[in-house]
Write a protein that holds these residues in place. Sequence first.
Motif, PDB file in Angstrom:
ATOM      1  N   THR A 267      -8.670  -0.942  -1.279  1.00 49.84           N
ATOM      2  CA  THR A 267      -7.313  -0.394  -1.269  1.00 49.84           C
ATOM      3  C   THR A 267      -7.284   0.896  -2.079  1.00 49.84           C
ATOM      4  O   THR A 267      -7.664   0.909  -3.252  1.00 49.84           O
ATOM      5  N   ILE A 268      -6.791   1.985  -1.460  1.00 50.17           N
ATOM      6  CA  ILE A 268      -6.901   3.306  -2.078  1.00 50.17           C
ATOM      7  C   ILE A 268      -5.559   3.878  -2.520  1.00 50.17           C
ATOM      8  O   ILE A 268      -5.523   4.924  -3.168  1.00 50.17           O
ATOM      9  N   ASN A 269      -4.452   3.206  -2.202  1.00 49.11           N
ATOM     10  CA  ASN A 269      -3.136   3.696  -2.620  1.00 49.11           C
ATOM     11  C   ASN A 269      -2.234   2.494  -2.862  1.00 49.11           C
ATOM     12  O   ASN A 269      -1.693   1.907  -1.916  1.00 49.11           O
ATOM     13  N   TRP A 270      -2.057   2.125  -4.123  1.00 49.58           N
ATOM     14  CA  TRP A 270      -1.338   0.905  -4.448  1.00 49.58           C
ATOM     15  C   TRP A 270       0.177   1.054  -4.301  1.00 49.58           C
ATOM     16  O   TRP A 270       0.867   0.074  -4.004  1.00 49.58           O
ATOM     17  N   ASN A 271       0.703   2.243  -4.462  1.00 52.09           N
ATOM     18  CA  ASN A 271       2.139   2.456  -4.224  1.00 52.09           C
ATOM     19  C   ASN A 271       2.469   2.250  -2.757  1.00 52.09           C
ATOM     20  O   ASN A 271       3.454   1.580  -2.408  1.00 52.09           O
TER      21      ASN A 271
ATOM     22  N   ALA B 163      -6.393   7.877  -3.610  1.00 52.90           N
ATOM     23  CA  ALA B 163      -7.044   8.803  -2.692  1.00 52.90           C
ATOM     24  C   ALA B 163      -6.001   9.317  -1.700  1.00 52.90           C
ATOM     25  O   ALA B 163      -5.021   8.628  -1.399  1.00 52.90           O
ATOM     26  N   LEU B 164      -6.216  10.519  -1.196  1.00 48.52           N
ATOM     27  CA  LEU B 164      -5.263  11.146  -0.275  1.00 48.52           C
ATOM     28  C   LEU B 164      -5.963  11.482   1.033  1.00 48.52           C
ATOM     29  O   LEU B 164      -7.150  11.835   1.058  1.00 48.52           O
ATOM     30  N   ALA B 165      -5.206  11.346   2.133  1.00 49.63           N
ATOM     31  CA  ALA B 165      -5.778  11.584   3.452  1.00 49.63           C
ATOM     32  C   ALA B 165      -4.763  12.262   4.354  1.00 49.63           C
ATOM     33  O   ALA B 165      -3.552  12.144   4.155  1.00 49.63           O
TER      34      ALA B 165
END
Length: 330
Positions: free
Chosen positions: A217-221, A278-280
Amino acid sequence: MKNQNKYTPGEIMIKGEDYFYVAPGVWGMKVLFVNVYIVEIQADQWFLVDSGLQGSADKIIRMAESIFHKGTKPMAIVLTHAHFDHVGALDELLKKWNVPVYAHPLEIPYLEGMSSYPPPDPLVGGGLMSLMSWTFPRSPIDLGPKVIPMHADGIIPGMDGWTFFETPGHAPGQVSFFREEDRVLIAGDAFVTTDQQSLYSVVTQKKELNGPPKYFTINWNDAHRSVQLIAHLHPNVAATGHGKPMFGKELRHGLARLTRHFQDLAVPRHGRYVDDPALADESGIIYVPDSKVSPELVGVITLLAGMAALAIIWAIKPGRSSINKSGGLE
């Protein structure tokens, strides 16, 4: 197997196989530690949701032919997301089935060879699956023109009665599928019904509602918002990427509890992406936070995790544990 009414939800349908009944027109199969699903729209028209691990194509085809008939093929394959355990058999399946593959636009880079996923985080805690996650594949595959971006309207052509919702966080373009008529949800890894961090829980399939697998999991919000969205749908049935189906009050109470206490129940206390996601975009990953783990430490972790995994598998194999004798292992 076409007579759905003779099965109860969650029941294993064929002795010796991991096929299980979810709801009218929905069947699942466990491929080692991940699930794939078949969704029937009408007679002999169906969709495959995800494709499991590499090497599982023949097993998926046997399942489809046992439900329908020899030589059957889906109208399309639809993906909740493109992690290795959800797309592993795609290449082999597409050699046998000339069908389109639908994925969210933010997942296309990992299906057209454009971008790798961010590295998993082996130090999020919870067990051996987390520790071993450093070894899991994250490189893209390349389906070329066979992959089709999903439309923003939430509709898959031909998948009548079903809508998909964006449920990112675990993956940038993860989606969940929902049938409003009877409130059946196929959630991917937006949440799961086993403790996916724990090898013991993965092997025994102990049922408990959890947040998304922590190590990928790369974005918990975003993950929290996705669980909130799903809870507001008030599903009666949830079929997840990992674990057994969950139903009724148990499901709704579990989702309400997870939504209220997401930070405590789902988010790891420490982790690469906890405070810095992380951003994509549609080209792939554009930002990954620095790792706080040295390569040397990762090597030690991997070695110890592998040794511990072998020890646990040996300890709970048939004949060495009451777990197996009581039917916990399928």
